[in-house]
Design a protein around this motif. Structure first.
Motif, short mmCIF file in Angstrom:
data_model
loop_
_atom_site.label_atom_id
_atom_site.label_comp_id
_atom_site.label_asym_id
_atom_site.label_seq_id
_atom_site.Cartn_x
_atom_site.Cartn_y
_atom_site.Cartn_z
N LEU A 263 -14.91 -2.41 25.23
CA LEU A 263 -15.82 -3.35 25.18
C LEU A 263 -17.33 -2.19 24.02
N ASN A 264 -17.62 -0.85 25.07
CA ASN A 264 -18.38 0.08 24.33
C ASN A 264 -17.98 0.94 23.21
N GLU A 265 -16.78 0.33 22.70
CA GLU A 265 -16.12 0.66 21.11
C GLU A 265 -15.60 2.67 21.99
N GLN A 266 -15.66 2.98 22.90
CA GLN A 266 -15.29 4.35 23.49
C GLN A 266 -14.17 4.80 23.90
N VAL A 267 -12.50 3.61 23.13
CA VAL A 267 -11.85 3.52 23.20
C VAL A 267 -11.42 3.68 21.52
N LEU A 268 -10.32 4.57 21.45
CA LEU A 268 -10.19 5.04 19.66
C LEU A 268 -7.97 5.54 19.96
N VAL A 269 -7.95 4.65 19.52
CA VAL A 269 -6.21 5.08 19.05
C VAL A 269 -5.98 5.18 18.47
N TYR A 270 -5.18 6.44 18.91
CA TYR A 270 -4.54 7.20 17.41
C TYR A 270 -2.60 7.28 17.84
N GLY A 271 -1.51 7.11 17.06
CA GLY A 271 -0.06 6.67 17.24
C GLY A 271 0.20 6.53 19.03
N ASN A 272 0.44 6.57 19.95
CA ASN A 272 0.64 5.98 20.59
C ASN A 272 -0.28 6.79 22.10
N LYS A 273 -1.34 6.45 22.23
CA LYS A 273 -2.25 6.46 22.48
C LYS A 273 -3.55 6.38 22.45
N THR A 274 -4.72 7.29 23.29
CA THR A 274 -6.04 7.17 22.82
C THR A 274 -7.04 8.09 23.23
N ILE A 275 -7.69 7.98 22.41
CA ILE A 275 -9.09 8.72 22.93
C ILE A 275 -9.82 7.97 23.64
N VAL A 276 -10.46 8.74 24.88
CA VAL A 276 -11.34 7.28 25.57
C VAL A 276 -12.95 8.36 24.91
N PHE A 277 -13.76 8.54 24.51
CA PHE A 277 -14.98 9.16 24.38
C PHE A 277 -16.02 8.66 24.74
#
Lengths: 277, 277, 277, 277
Positions: A263-277
């Motif tokens: 909800l905070n837009e902290q999660v980016l999906v790339y491939g089968n992973k996430t980046i959690v900023f």
């Protein structure tokens, strides 16, 4: 003055941060928080920027497009309340925690509806003045059941669908309606103990730790990009049933935290992973 | 191709990230990782940028100075191995862990020397071919003892001084020689149980958790900007002595992790706090 | 006055605690700590009793035998220092931690010897005046290599063999020499990511947690009764190599804690599980 | 067949376990789980025994009294559902979690009523068909307010009173009505940051960890025997307000777990401490 989050994702190149932040500066936007990550293995650039100011989205996005490499994704998200639909079966702990947190402001989210394939949770959900749609799968083909659910869910135009212990496998057709927008919670450890009765398996193995994984759903129910994981310690004195009981607490807490991050837009999906900023 | 870390700290203003990263881009430096934080309460801007390329430090620093507000700090640190001096009294667990990790590469650091006010740890330190200086405080005034230690420590030109269970209070004079460069580990919880016999106090209070805090030292031994904290669970069956025994593990682990963060240039001090990027 | 630990394990029946503790009382033994567990699924009784007094072991064991069901195990262990042999390959972190803790009394254990199939760790081990036996597997069949190791290890009459990142599979023949007396540490999560390059697999899966499992070895190297597990949090910014680097800390800490539990006679094996009292 | 928990507490002596368990054996009671602890400092014996069988409480207690030293406490508690009254002010997270868990069976407890000195939480409580008593403190002396609350609370004959963020200090008179039966949750760390605005204090100090402590209340609101503590990690990016927000999660989780332990009869109070079996 408004606040928005800018998410940038493109092939890596020199000077990207400078280019993007210059556009922001020209628009007199203040950067409150900026986090950037380069996946050096795949040569890809990811950035999350919290901005404050007066936004002209159209012009901004045009200008970002001009300074970024051709294959890029940019999105500018405002901080208005997001809308979710929750899917459940019979277990109350996860949906209960989200309902309660949304009620007292622990999660800043609008729960548009809860959809369940059993009637058990209707009473709980309705306490919170949230509509409960009971759509039994009995006597329906999987395709027909999913269509019935889609007919109910899609009109809500939810930003995310949360599987709060929804215990049926979803087909690729259903999942494809909500790409990287379905969040699931999986008991025990992914990718361990895949299959039926995981707590029983964990008990037989005498594990000293049990956990939960919240992840986006892609084609396979218990896989997909991991958002959040956590564990608790257990010991020999727990029966399989008590493991499951303890597991509920970690399940609900991991799902709520994952939802918060999304909800905070902290999660980016790339491939089968996430980046959690 | 070299890697360096750029640390920027100044009054907050619009466009700072753009300005700084443009300078980097002009020098064809690649940004591997960038993290930024604005303390909105104090209107101050903090940024840590990992850069890769060919560096002309002098020109770079000049150009950063031109684009930043007047009151700023900029530092460009290469990733060469840092040098530390460790101060100890009699307890081996913290210094032992740092010696061992430095030995096998778990910490990328050069231990220039260990200085102790007791002789007990000489044998251990010398196993690792690190010089041990025994400088007893007995029969010396505090000032004279500290001067004797400074005479030994200063010539090593260490980047940091690590108090690995050094059990004497340091005077402001000593501390002022190493501003924000002395790292201490404090048993139990800061700011709780300040004073003598903290584990005894913790036992009497029946705590269920004990912890350790690593912090920079300012004028007061057990205060100063906190770098890292951690805890472990304990229960009624632990005696005060066993609490202290268990506490050792969390002390050594927190100190090593804090040191790692500092060596990686991930820790910025501001006021009585730290930013850990 | 001596202290001993009594371990009892038998088919469950009414009155077992009363029977056993009455024998203790008759011998005027004081019970400092007593923990009991009944596996109600398998109808089996387990008890650990810390005793203090004057012990006549032979008579005591006879009297316990009289009051317990026919199929029982009783053992009375004194608190003298236990002896271990450590097996290694090239990685120093686990053996280094045990050596250091044994040195300063953080682990109450006698390290009789370290046996390695590479020469790399000899220098470290010999710093602590512990014999290092380099027994290369090169040019030897597995059976011949294991026999060469057994020839060195068996004469030490070690209570336990600790695999501190020993990277070769042991045959059932080797394992059978030390039933429930070989302790292994396994990177990552058991039973997840079994096989080669677990950190690479974990990185590819984008896990948010990595862990370590210490367990007794039975016929399969990475299985057997689990003694202790723990995890640390990781994120997208870790490369597979950094995951492995971070994993070392949790590996060494879990292995040391498991060893401590075993040395304290707190671990009972039953089937493929443990009870940790 | 019934299950009960026997709690024994007396001066330490030889043979106590044997004596107590013999009585159990005579009554043909099966011991499912038994944990014993001797506080060797204070020479006191504590035991918790889970029993299964047919109970004649009166005879049993008489026989225990015969075999135990003169100054002893014995209690035999059945596993019927306990009754609690919850006291609140305005914050929903703790009471909300208990209501929700009680609803779905995550806590096996009967919530007899909730009493608040503000009206805000009435709507939430009444959703769960639990009576809410709004008893304003405004215009009342402390004594008169507490008496008004006692008039409401005492008739419920609750086993425990749970302070779920009740923000007023209770007088010794009130507390004395429920000796070791009032459970409080305290933000932040006990005994650190005692006083007003603890999250503000924690923020100013730049702590890296915040926690919560659940404890029985004796004469001083924020002290008394600790039942459970836990922490979460925080960092520089959290404002004081966000620390408080995050703190809610750990507060609610620690309070629920403490309550669970108390309801299970796992918590024995001795002096200003607890034994948690």
């Amino acid at each position: 003055m408004q606040q928005k989050v800018l998410i940038t994702d493109c092939a890596d190149a020199r000077g990207l941060i400078a280019q993007v932040t210059q556009v922001c500066a020209k628009h007199d936007l203040n950067i409150i928080n900026n986090k950037e990550f380069v996946d050096s293995h795949n040569k890809r650039f990811y950035m999350r920027t919290e901005l404050e100011g007066v936004f002209n989205d159209e012009v901004l996005l045009q200008q970002f497009a001009q300074v970024l490499p051709q294959q890029h994704h940019v999105k500018l998200v405002d901080n208005s309340k997001k809308r979710i639909v929750i899917m459940v079966t019979k277990e109350a702990h996860c949906v209960g925690d989200i309902l309660m947190k949304a009620y007292y402001g622990g999660l800043d989210v609008e729960i548009a509806a809860v959809v369940g394939n059993y009637p058990e949770l209707a009473a709980l959900v309705e306490k919170f003045d949230v509509p409960y749609h009971f759509i039994s799968h009995q006597g329906l083909t999987r395709a027909a059941h999913e269509q019935a659910m889609l007919d109910v869910i899609l009109p809500y135009q939810a930003h995310y669908v949360v599987l709060a212990k929804y215990m049926r496998v979803l087909t690729p057709h259903f999942v494809s309606q909500f790409e990287n927008r379905i969040i699931n919670i999986h008991h025990s450890f992914l990718p361990a103990f895949i299959g039926a009765s995981p707590y029983q398996q964990a008990w037989e193995r005498g594990v000293k730790i049990i956990g939960a994984t919240a992840h986006f759903v892609n084609n396979c129910l218990d896989e997909g990009p991991i958002i959040k994981q956590n564990v608790i310690s257990v010991d020999h004195s727990y029966s399989a049933q008590e493991l499951a009981h303890q597991g509920r607490d970690v399940e609900k807490s991991v799902l709520s935290k994952a939802l918060q991050l999304v909800l905070n837009e902290q999660v980016l999906v790339y491939g089968n992973k996430t980046i959690v900023f």
